[in-house]
Design an enzyme around this catalytic site. Structure first.
Site, PDB file in Angstrom:
ATOM      1  N   TRP B 103      22.044 -37.393   4.176  1.00  0.00           N
ATOM      2  CA  TRP B 103      23.237 -36.899   3.490  1.00  0.00           C
ATOM      3  C   TRP B 103      23.846 -37.950   2.587  1.00  0.00           C
ATOM      4  CZ3 TRP B 103      23.180 -32.048   2.983  1.00  0.00           C
ATOM      5  CH2 TRP B 103      22.573 -31.263   3.966  1.00  0.00           C
ATOM      6  N   ASP B 173      32.496 -38.803   4.119  1.00  0.00           N
ATOM      7  CA  ASP B 173      31.993 -37.467   4.456  1.00  0.00           C
ATOM      8  C   ASP B 173      32.044 -37.358   5.975  1.00  0.00           C
ATOM      9  OD1 ASP B 173      30.432 -35.325   5.242  1.00  0.00           O
ATOM     10  OD2 ASP B 173      28.616 -35.995   4.218  1.00  0.00           O
ATOM     11  N   LYS B 197      30.356 -27.086  10.522  1.00  0.00           N
ATOM     12  CA  LYS B 197      29.760 -27.762  11.658  1.00  0.00           C
ATOM     13  C   LYS B 197      30.722 -27.759  12.849  1.00  0.00           C
ATOM     14  CE  LYS B 197      26.699 -30.134   8.554  1.00  0.00           C
ATOM     15  NZ  LYS B 197      25.459 -29.468   8.979  1.00  0.00           N
TER      16      LYS B 197
END
Lengths: 362, 362
Positions: B103, B173, B197
């Protein structure tokens, strides 16, 4: 109405079919034996893949979408599409826009960031209460596309025939009329629609794009997310999509197929709109704001002689179970949005109520 | 589990609290006497405004967000944030990124479109199985910000202490750890998290941004939607937001407040993770892939000695009601994601199952 529900005339987000909501509620804790809610599913799981693929297949069937068009599910709504269209389609840096109201104006303003915008027709002179003559537009040879907002939600106008684009690609914002009537997709290069008006919950636009318009050579500043090809190459699964919206829209597609498809919706919608427009044409208190030839079948703006009376009617309607009838501030008055999911009974009940109101207060 | 539900170890979208789903199902046809579903509500209506404002207020309370930070609800997920961060924060055109997995690599690639990216630390040498030393990073004076992915969902690492940014703005993030433990927001310039999530359904990111980072002077090519100020100035209502997601996330915020807030979640999450890591440390068949000091409390990757056995375990788990345990292809093996909504009983049951499996097949 069942469950104490009101008739909701919101311009969007807007009513959804009651039986679709019932199905969604029933599947909330365990979707069809999967052991989970659709909101909890991995977007890469087989069960969600089936939901996504059926949604696309059902939409293709409903609209009879040719094989050389891609169907994309993109987050961000109209504001994102206003930028994606010029970012992806302006090759020569020139595009023609028809200015027919608030939403085409927003699209124009965003497109001006990315190139030259020629406004080739406008109805600004009469506060966007009609669709201009589009039979002989002045479209330059190097124009990349011609852009319309096919149904202006705020002003209540719609195109009953498409502009002559002189061979250039036609791009259409169909947000507030998507799936309300049959559509010959082959006449367009790109159709997009925010789903929160005539389909499902806010949070997604559906884009139908001719494959040859997908490009690898966009300027570097275009975010990966905003290249249509990113979504086309990955079946809209480049990143986690709005799975819930795809699921809800898919339910609505199945509902539409089961209920006769777009021909049946068109007949129903014409009938519903006629009930309301006939009333407005007869009324001495209420009057429609749009030229008869261009009246939308989805969004019906109308006014009383005064702002005070407009507000009084909106309040009386709400108290009687007819919600969200206040017109947009740029037009004033009232607006009844009567998308696919508004039953005929809702329109009839509203007209009865307004008739009585007129008798008592007219 | 009630309703025939499974234990869903998906990395995202992922489990939501059962009582939240029950409430949502119960409100589907008529939200609290409004006469409509939240999916059908005008985003400009008072009833939705209350939903939105309560969601923000509850999140502020949960995270103790200082007044000089804005909370934004933005569609598009991580892929959009990867572009928005550099578009909005690169003033000098230089940013420092820590490369700790898939990511952060995606974030780096997108940022390179908009300026110079300095990778100031990396754990690529050991397939991102640890967090590099961040106590003395080589951060240039003209760096606009320092970017981390605070919990790498795929690789299963997390930062237990934040990097020394040498006074530069920290951007994080937090997608796969958002609301899993207390967070001192004042240490960050910007936090963003895809909600799919640890909070609600896919379709939205939450951005927490310090007000002085909002800018009017972005380059012309930045789409209106991708300027954080567009959302900040309009309370995330510049366009129709993902109303459903705001509603569902709001329900989860209330659930978290009711259950002790982030301190309680942290204690619960540590306990759950310890059950699984202790098992892995004892096991002779299964082993964790991450250095002990950097192990995520949310995403737990582990392997058997062979790919064939990995696949056999995943299949046996699924058959026993433990779903989505297949590891990401870049790490292989298995991965158990144990976000806030995974009950302790789910982790205990999985460990019992794996213990039995090992006895029979080890």
């Amino acid at each position: 109405m069942k469950y104490g529900r009101c008739y909701n005339f919101s311009a969007g987000p807007a009513m959804m079919p009651e039986e679709v909501l019932e199905e969604i509620a029933a599947e909330m804790l365990n979707y069809q034996g999967s052991g989970m809610c659709v909101m909890e599913m991995s977007h890469r799981s087989k069960v969600f893949e089936t939901i996504r693929n059926e949604a696309e297949a059902d939409l293709r069937r409903l609209m009879n979408i040719p094989d050389n068009y891609k169907v994309l599910f993109v987050q961000g709504g109209g504001t994102v599409q206003f930028a994606m269209v010029p970012m992806n389609l302006m090759k020569n840096g020139v595009a023609c826009y028809l200015e027919t109201g608030a939403w085409s104006k927003k699209a124009i303003k965003e497109a001006q960031k990315y190139g030259e915008v020629r406004i080739v027709a406008s109805s600004a002179d009469k506060n966007f209460s009609y669709i201009p003559d589009c039979s002989d537009l002045d479209i330059p040879d190097n124009a990349d596309y011609v852009y319309i907002c096919e149904n202006e939600t705020i002003h209540g106008t719609t195109y009953f025939s498409l502009p002559d684009t002189k061979g250039k690609i036609l791009v259409s914002d169909q947000s507030s009329m998507f799936l309300s009537r049959p559509c010959d997709v082959s006449r367009y290069g790109l159709i997009w629609a925010g789903v929160q008006k005539n389909v499902g919950p806010a949070g997604m636009a559906i884009v139908i794009i001719r494959e040859d318009l997908l490009r690898d050579d966009l300027p570097q500043f275009v975010p990966t997310y905003m290249n249509y090809k990113t979504h086309a190459d990955s079946d809209s699964m480049y990143n986690t999509p709005n799975c819930w919206d795809i699921y809800c829209c898919g339910k609505v597609f199945k509902y539409l197929l089961k209920n006769g498809g777009l021909e049946a919706m068109d007949a129903r919608n014409r009938e519903k709109a006629a009930i309301l427009y006939d009333f407005l044409d007869r009324s001495r208190l209420f009057s429609g704001t749009v030229e008869a030839k261009d009246r939308s079948l989805m969004n019906v703006p109308f006014v009383t002689p005064s702002k005070e009376q407009d507000a009084a009617v909106v309040a009386a309607c709400k108290a009687a179970g007819f919600d969200n009838l206040k017109g947009h501030r740029s037009v004033g008055g009232l607006r009844a949005s009567i998308y696919n999911a508004m039953p005929k009974e809702g329109v009839e009940a509203l007209v009865r109520f307004l008739t009585d109101y007129e008798k008592e207060n007219g």
